[in-house]
Design an enzyme around this catalytic site. Structure first.
Site, PDB file in Angstrom:
ATOM      1  N   LEU A 329       0.852  -1.103  -0.129  1.00 17.14           N
ATOM      2  CA  LEU A 329      -0.030   0.074   0.012  1.00 17.14           C
ATOM      3  C   LEU A 329       1.130   1.326   0.028  1.00 17.14           C
ATOM      4  CD1 LEU A 329      -2.801  -1.376   2.703  1.00 17.14           C
ATOM      5  CD2 LEU A 329      -2.610  -1.487   0.119  1.00 17.14           C
ATOM      6  N   ASP A 330       2.002   1.170   0.249  1.00 18.92           N
ATOM      7  CA  ASP A 330       2.957   2.287   0.302  1.00 18.92           C
ATOM      8  C   ASP A 330       3.908   2.314  -0.835  1.00 18.92           C
ATOM      9  OD1 ASP A 330       4.992   3.886   1.015  1.00 18.92           O
ATOM     10  OD2 ASP A 330       5.540   2.951   3.009  1.00 18.92           O
ATOM     11  N   THR A 331       3.697   3.635  -1.586  1.00 20.43           N
ATOM     12  CA  THR A 331       4.342   4.029  -2.713  1.00 20.43           C
ATOM     13  C   THR A 331       5.641   4.766  -2.753  1.00 20.43           C
ATOM     14  OG1 THR A 331       2.946   6.069  -3.164  1.00 20.43           O
ATOM     15  CG2 THR A 331       2.374   3.989  -4.267  1.00 20.43           C
ATOM     16  N   SER A 332       6.171   4.996  -1.347  1.00 16.39           N
ATOM     17  CA  SER A 332       7.170   5.707  -0.965  1.00 16.39           C
ATOM     18  C   SER A 332       8.487   4.987  -1.878  1.00 16.39           C
ATOM     19  CB  SER A 332       7.415   6.033   0.352  1.00 16.39           C
ATOM     20  OG  SER A 332       7.846   4.759   1.130  1.00 16.39           O
ATOM     21  N   TRP A 333       8.277   3.854  -1.910  1.00 16.58           N
ATOM     22  CA  TRP A 333       9.604   3.188  -2.839  1.00 16.58           C
ATOM     23  C   TRP A 333       9.913   4.073  -4.171  1.00 16.58           C
ATOM     24  CZ3 TRP A 333       8.396   1.675  -7.665  1.00 16.58           C
ATOM     25  CH2 TRP A 333       6.982   1.248  -7.977  1.00 16.58           C
TER      26      TRP A 333
END
Ligand SMILES: [Zn+2]
Length: 406
Positions: A329-333
């Site tokens: 769910l985390d797109t900070s990559w």
């Protein structure tokens, strides 16, 4: 097999077949889940009597598993979880479905490797690489390496085939007594700047690496990618012709040859089989539509995005990003990926989280255009190649638009 295991196997196959008939995917997860509910030791029973290879790592495991299964197929029938269901339910289902085979080649999620080693008692374990993945649920990479190291140390009888170019992999395999090293190159270094043993900086030069504060260093590999081929442990060079693109797949082929070599397969026997693999569950598939040649590349995490840029031709490129459950769910990559290699080609973006990507591209000074659908993307590029790079569910969405291309 005990009666309970026989009943569980039948139930597993039936459930998978029903699920397939109902149009709910290939049924391998539900089938395996039901089998394991009836007999928790089912995977052990099904694996017994087979020579098993397990393939694990953050990236490349689906492709490497497919190539390895093709190579080991020289010797006889191989059971494999070729659609990427890489947890014990998927392994159980794959073995139940194939019936008795002398060999099994299984892709294993890196978190499940200890438990699948316990259950299947493999002859060979292949360790590809470790890098950051799904930030909201994956283990931190150093913890993952420690988990592998502890597991392998308690199974000194297993042959390990491991990537000499990844310091985390080398460290985790260091306790094993029977290691065959391969060199497939490594583009992504951001998860191994410091030594996992001593915390000192890792130095790198000309493909070599070493710790600046302890004896950990790159072992000499027996299998090496060189130009468009692979050097085997005897020093013979073999031309590798693949339909799969990029240097990364040459590395996957070298790994497959190394694993198959542990079973006694010679490169000369395996290579024609590797050259026949054209796509894997839609990955690398090419589809012609409206005068465009569309090629599908899956990229799930920063290291695999770098590999995808290397594989993609200098052609219009569609990037599609979702952040649904299977994607993380985390797109900070996105901020870990340098998109600069795309600056000199037309870039289109789409997907649920296209605007997260838009911000990243703007800061990275990569010109782009947003499109609302795959069809709009197709209409807005000239005839010729369109490269598509997408993360997991975005990839599946586009594959569905293209009639579930394989
Ligand atoms: Zn060190």
């Amino acid at each position: 097999m005990p009666l309970r295991a026989i009943v569980a196997t039948t139930a597993s196959k039936t459930a998978a077949a029903l699920s397939r008939a109902a149009g709910r995917g290939d049924g391998s997860v539900i089938g395996g889940w039901i089998g394991l509910k009836i007999d928790p030791d089912l995977l052990t029973h099904l694996a017994s009597g087979r020579a098993v290879a397990l393939v694990s790592g953050t990236n490349g495991k689906t492709t490497t598993t497919r190539l390895t299964a093709a190579a080991v197929g020289v010797l006889g029938r191989v059971a494999t979880n070729s659609f990427g269901a890489n947890m014990p339910s998927g392994h159980t289902s794959a073995l139940a479905k194939e019936g008795h085979t002398p060999f099994a080649v299984l892709e294993v999620d890196e978190h499940y490797l200890p438990q699948v080693i316990e259950a299947t008692r493999p002859k060979v374990v292949a360790l590809l690489n470790l890098s950051r993945d799904q930030l909201d649920r994956a283990k931190e990479v150093a913890m993952m390496a420690q988990l592998w190291k502890t597991t392998l140390a308690s199974h000194p009888d297993i042959r390990v085939v491991a990537n000499a170019d990844d310091p985390l992999v080398v460290w985790s395999a260091a306790a094993s007594t029977q290691v065959t090293w391969f060199s497939a190159g490594q583009r992504w270094h951001d998860d191994s700047f410091v030594c996992p043993e001593s915390g000192h900086p890792i130095e790198r030069a000309n493909g070599d690496w070493w710790c600046s504060g302890c004896p950990l260093r790159r072992p000499r590999p027996q299998w090496v990618v060189e130009e468009d081929g692979v050097i085997d442990p005897r020093g013979d060079w073999h031309l590798v012709k693949l339909q799969l693109p990029g240097k990364v797949n040459l590395g996957n082929a070298a790994t497959a040859l190394a694993v198959a070599g542990e079973f006694g397969v010679r490169p000369i026997e395996a290579l024609p089989r590797l050259s026949r693999v054209s796509s894997i569950a839609g990955r690398y598939a090419q589809v012609d539509r409206d005068g465009r040649n569309i090629r599908l590349l899956l990229a799930k995490n920063p290291a695999s995005w770098l590999e995808a840029f290397d594989m993609a031709d200098q052609a219009p490129t569609l990037l599609s990003i979702n952040a649904r459950d299977p994607d993380g769910l985390d797109t900070s990559w996105l901020w870990d990926v340098d998109f600069a290699p795309l600056r000199d080609r037309p870039v289109l973006i789409t997907g649920d989280r296209a605007f997260d990507l838009a911000v990243r591209l703007q800061v990275n000074q990569v010109p782009f255009r947003h499109v609302n659908s795959f069809d709009e993307a197709l209409a807005s590029v000239p005839p010729g190649r369109l490269e598509v790079i997408a993360n997991y569910t975005a990839f599946q969405d586009i594959r569905a638009v293209l009639d579930r291309v394989n």
